[in-house]
Design a protein around this motif. Structure first.
Motif, PDB file in Angstrom:
ATOM      1  N   ALA A 154       0.831  -1.209   0.000  1.00 49.67           N
ATOM      2  CA  ALA A 154       0.000   0.000   0.000  1.00 49.67           C
ATOM      3  C   ALA A 154       0.864   1.256   0.000  1.00 49.67           C
ATOM      4  O   ALA A 154       0.588   2.215  -0.731  1.00 49.67           O
ATOM      5  CB  ALA A 154      -0.917  -0.012   1.225  1.00 49.67           C
TER       6      ALA A 154
ATOM      7  N   THR B  18       2.449   1.660  -3.466  1.00 49.83           N
ATOM      8  CA  THR B  18       1.478   2.175  -4.436  1.00 49.83           C
ATOM      9  C   THR B  18       1.253   3.665  -4.251  1.00 49.83           C
ATOM     10  O   THR B  18       1.179   4.429  -5.231  1.00 49.83           O
ATOM     11  CB  THR B  18       0.149   1.421  -4.279  1.00 49.83           C
ATOM     12  OG1 THR B  18       0.372   0.019  -4.420  1.00 49.83           O
ATOM     13  CG2 THR B  18      -0.851   1.877  -5.331  1.00 49.83           C
TER      14      THR B  18
ATOM     15  N   GLY C 130      -4.283  -0.402  -5.733  1.00 47.33           N
ATOM     16  CA  GLY C 130      -4.195  -0.072  -4.314  1.00 47.33           C
ATOM     17  C   GLY C 130      -5.516  -0.255  -3.590  1.00 47.33           C
ATOM     18  O   GLY C 130      -5.557  -0.698  -2.434  1.00 47.33           O
TER      19      GLY C 130
ATOM     20  N   MET D 193      -7.304   5.291  -2.644  1.00 48.55           N
ATOM     21  CA  MET D 193      -6.337   4.992  -3.700  1.00 48.55           C
ATOM     22  C   MET D 193      -6.924   5.243  -5.085  1.00 48.55           C
ATOM     23  O   MET D 193      -6.255   5.799  -5.965  1.00 48.55           O
ATOM     24  CB  MET D 193      -5.877   3.538  -3.583  1.00 48.55           C
ATOM     25  CG  MET D 193      -4.954   3.266  -2.418  1.00 48.55           C
ATOM     26  SD  MET D 193      -3.341   4.042  -2.633  1.00 48.55           S
ATOM     27  CE  MET D 193      -2.447   3.264  -1.304  1.00 48.55           C
TER      28      MET D 193
END
Length: 283
Positions: free
Chosen positions: A79, A82, A201, A234
């Motif tokens: 995460a 990303t 993500g 995201m």
């Protein structure tokens, strides 16, 4: 005689007693007794202390348990990686967009300068000097003049003058076009891939959120909404990176076409000047 005297005394006593009774009966019944004079009480002044200043109300700051900060702290390396990729894409897109905008503005300014000064000179050599040193129009004129001047000095030359100068000027214009196109591929890449990076993500974040909920055994709304909302950030970030990149790419490509039209027009004028009637080879 003595008895008479006693009777007189008794009579006098009775009369006095009656007068006393009559006097008491005529006196006012409701008259208050004389007031008793009391001394004035002593007044003691008590000084009260000043009240303490009222403290300003304290605003309690409630920390948001969800958001980008929580996503960074609670996310794993995938995460965070990303998120860093999206940040790098955004910074690179804005940097390239600003740099290319300045570069295109400079090319258009050089085109106006070339139209005002180049064609008024007596020769190509004199015209080259009046242009800015790093101007793309000066670069094209220098290469064309050099090719026309040294065409006859090349041994085994099989190309005629027209073809040789035309190829040289075209090669110089291609270099200018490549310089103008530099960096636009990055904008196109960001515009086409950033939404999918953000979507990746989001999928990764939702997967981990559902895994944590399953392990905890609690599926209440506060346990589901927070992690899923963080994961959806995201996707929003991916769109926020991609949309400016796509708009900037289309706008810069359009401006590049306008700039290249000016460059081609100038290159054709240089070619005709070098090969036209009474052409001066380099001056």
């Amino acid at each position: 005689m003595l008895k008479r005297w006693l009777d007189v005394r008794i009579l006098l006593a009775v009369v006095l007693a009656g007068l006393s009774i009559v006097a008491l009966a005529q006196a006012p019944q409701g008259a208050p007794p004389p007031a008793e004079v009391k001394p004035a009480p002593t007044v003691i002044e008590v000084v009260k202390p000043a009240p303490p200043p009222i403290a300003a109300p304290v605003t309690e700051v409630i920390e948001n348990p969800y958001g980008i900060e929580a996503l960074w702290k609670q996310g794993d390396f995938v995460a965070r990686g990303t998120l860093m990729i999206l940040v790098i894409m955004s910074i690179g897109s804005w940097y390239i967009g600003v740099v290319k905008l300045i570069e295109q503005a400079r090319v258009m300014k050089d085109a106006r300068e070339a139209d005002e000064k180049f064609w008024k000179a007596k020769s190509v050599k004199d015209a080259v000097v009046v242009l800015r040193e790093d101007s793309p129009f000066r670069f094209i004129a220098e290469k064309g003049a050099y090719a026309a001047e040294h065409h006859g000095n090349m041994p085994g030359q099989r190309l005629d003058m027209n073809t040789w100068v035309s190829m040289t000027v075209q090669w110089a214009m291609d270099i200018v076009a490549n310089r103008l196109q530099r960096g636009l591929a990055f904008l196109a890449t960001v515009g086409s891939t950033a939404p999918f990076v953000g979507l990746f993500g989001t999928v990764w974040g939702i997967y981990h959120a559902l895994t944590a909920i399953g392990i905890a055994g609690q599926a209440s709304i506060d346990k589901v909404a927070g992690p899923v909302g963080e994961a959806l950030i995201m996707t929003a970030l991916g769109l926020a990176v991609a949309v400016p990149a796509v708009l900037g790419y289309n706008w810069l490509v359009r401006r590049n076409k306008v700039a290249m039209e000016l460059v081609r027009h100038f290159g054709g004028g240089v070619h005709m000047t070098l090969l036209g009637p009474g052409a001066r080879k380099g001056g």
